[in-house]
Write a protein that holds these residues in place. Sequence first.
Motif, PDB file in Angstrom:
ATOM      1  N   GLU B  56      85.401   0.580  52.163  1.00 12.92           N
ATOM      2  CA  GLU B  56      86.858   0.477  52.079  1.00 12.92           C
ATOM      3  C   GLU B  56      87.423   1.744  51.458  1.00 12.92           C
ATOM      4  O   GLU B  56      86.698   2.525  50.848  1.00 12.92           O
ATOM      5  CB  GLU B  56      87.291  -0.747  51.261  1.00 12.92           C
ATOM      6  CG  GLU B  56      86.827  -0.753  49.813  1.00 12.92           C
ATOM      7  CD  GLU B  56      87.273  -2.020  49.070  1.00 12.92           C
ATOM      8  OE1 GLU B  56      88.477  -2.293  49.045  1.00 12.92           O
ATOM      9  OE2 GLU B  56      86.398  -2.720  48.527  1.00 12.92           O
ATOM     10  N   CYS B  57      88.744   1.913  51.633  1.00 10.89           N
ATOM     11  CA  CYS B  57      89.422   3.074  51.062  1.00 10.89           C
ATOM     12  C   CYS B  57      90.562   2.597  50.188  1.00 10.89           C
ATOM     13  O   CYS B  57      91.166   1.564  50.447  1.00 10.89           O
ATOM     14  CB  CYS B  57      90.014   3.963  52.150  1.00 10.89           C
ATOM     15  SG  CYS B  57      88.776   4.767  53.153  1.00 10.89           S
ATOM     16  N   THR B  58      90.868   3.365  49.149  1.00 13.49           N
ATOM     17  CA  THR B  58      92.023   3.041  48.344  1.00 13.49           C
ATOM     18  C   THR B  58      92.767   4.313  47.965  1.00 13.49           C
ATOM     19  O   THR B  58      92.160   5.343  47.710  1.00 13.49           O
ATOM     20  CB  THR B  58      91.629   2.158  47.125  1.00 13.49           C
ATOM     21  OG1 THR B  58      92.518   2.414  46.066  1.00 13.49           O
ATOM     22  CG2 THR B  58      90.235   2.424  46.653  1.00 13.49           C
ATOM     23  N   ALA B  60      95.662   6.592  45.793  1.00 19.47           N
ATOM     24  CA  ALA B  60      96.397   6.717  44.537  1.00 19.47           C
ATOM     25  C   ALA B  60      97.410   7.854  44.710  1.00 19.47           C
ATOM     26  O   ALA B  60      97.663   8.298  45.817  1.00 19.47           O
ATOM     27  CB  ALA B  60      95.443   6.957  43.383  1.00 19.47           C
ATOM     28  N   THR B  65      90.196   7.422  47.611  1.00 14.80           N
ATOM     29  CA  THR B  65      88.810   7.130  47.270  1.00 14.80           C
ATOM     30  C   THR B  65      88.200   6.294  48.374  1.00 14.80           C
ATOM     31  O   THR B  65      88.792   5.306  48.816  1.00 14.80           O
ATOM     32  CB  THR B  65      88.734   6.387  45.923  1.00 14.80           C
ATOM     33  OG1 THR B  65      89.325   7.225  44.934  1.00 14.80           O
ATOM     34  CG2 THR B  65      87.290   6.091  45.535  1.00 14.80           C
TER      35      THR B  65
END
Lengths: 337, 238
Positions: B56-58, B60, B65
């Motif tokens: 998964e990606c997140t 900010a 990330t």
Amino acid sequence: MSIRVVRPGTLTSIQDLGRAGYQKFGISVGGAMDPFALRIANLLLGNEEGDAALEITMSGASLLFEEDATIALCGGDLSPQIDERPVPEWRPVRVRRGSTVQFGESRRGCRAYLSVAGGLDVPCVLGSRSTYLRAGIGGFGGRSLRAGDVLRFRGGTTRADAANRNWPRLPEGRPFVALPWSVSPDLLPEYGSRPLIRAMQGRQVAWFTEESCSQFFSAEFEVTASSDRMGYRLTGPRLTPVEPRELISEAVAAGTVQVPADGNPIILMADRATIGGYAKIAQVATVDLPVLAQTKPGDILRFKEISVEEAQNLYRLREDDIQRFKCGMRLRESTAC
Amino acid sequence: MHDDAAPQRNTKAEVTPLGDAAVVVQLGDRIDFETHLAVRSLAEVLEEHPPQGTVECTSAFTTLTLFYDPMRTSFEEIRAALERIVSTLDVSSEMPYRPVEIPVCYGGEFGPDLKFVAEHCRLSPEEVVEIHASGEYRTYMIGFAPGFPYLGGMSQRIETPRRPSPRLRVPAGSVGIAGLQTGVYPIETPGGWQIIGRTPLALFRPAENPPSLLRVGDVVRFRLIDREQFDAWREADR
């Protein structure tokens, strides 16, 4: 098919391998603090390795089995007993209806995982059955267990059933029978109260003084009482930045070691928030998270620096071991033992 | 580590490990719209074409990330893939966005810090509300708590530092200010933002997919409502 919670003890909750894919919405991954123990506990019974099980913390939990069941206890050794007789860990155990599984003092580690053949039957919320305490979702009504709760487990259909059929019957008059084989000790992580934890440099390691960096990777740190599923707070030498500096918040991961202004490191664990605003001095290797998760307040940690490549190699070796164990289990299920 | 006056061209990025199962792509070094667009563009490409092994990606403010499975890839492979994607990244300021309106009942028991914010900014509480409710905000990041949006674009006229010590319980729906940021608490949690109002809307929606009212990139407007409307909204959103 049910288990009645007589006493929940310090903290008992339903966990699986966590809720991946929702961090971009601020949702913690969560799941078992010691995923190794949860996976083995499930595999021993022919369950899927990510089936929901109980995570039992520290001491005092007591569970009444309202039906015959096959269970496995893995992870920390919390002096488990069934009807006041000690019961071995890391192996399948047939439990007679009406028996009570009880946990006492922690002898090694602090989190035991109790899996049931067929898996605990709770609804899947956002792809997982794990309890997300802070958000009040998943597991048993989104909360930790209380006295009087009744947990259902699935009757078991496929492999769990086949495994059950092949196993010896419960002798009359005995509350339980432990199967005569268990996980090889070689497979187990080195649980203990003074573990050496392998860790990589953190993203902001260069923000800290050289002295602080070398202290982090050599000195002893104590796990404090304000440690929980979100994070472990440590005390030891104060870790100081070269100069005060604000970090623009960014993602964190399981095992991220961040250092707030007071200089005491915090290691982020399963129920961590998805982002953090403190400088990260280090990152615990995934392979050592189970050992870390089994430490309790008062235990002493030391950290050994390794590279990302080394950490990934260690991780792959551990996964290969688990794969081999899984194949061994399948073989055992298909032949009588 | 990124102190030098780095060029703001967003096609340059640094890819560094976050342990053995995640990497961080750093696309800027300050919180601004340009950097946000670069992060969002990258997030969109990765959503469509995730490199092998992606979990998964997140996103900010300045970083993206990517979490990956080290059994299916390695740090070097992921870094190479990300550098390739970033080098051809098309950052457009014309990206589509979703407008979202959030009704807010300001002040009173719902906004215990409205007076403090007004005094701090040498404004009347009504002026603070008027400024806050007339702004247009960009969802730069979601984190801290499920569905918690970090909104950029607030007027400097109502900039107020966090409370010196956090409250132990901030009720769900509370609308707060921290420095130049504004945001909404989706669940009851401890928190240190200055609370100026409350929305009846649920920001965290665990029974829905996605489970969050807001997504990174959404453009938020707050609409002033009174207590009666608040109660009616709450009923309707149930």
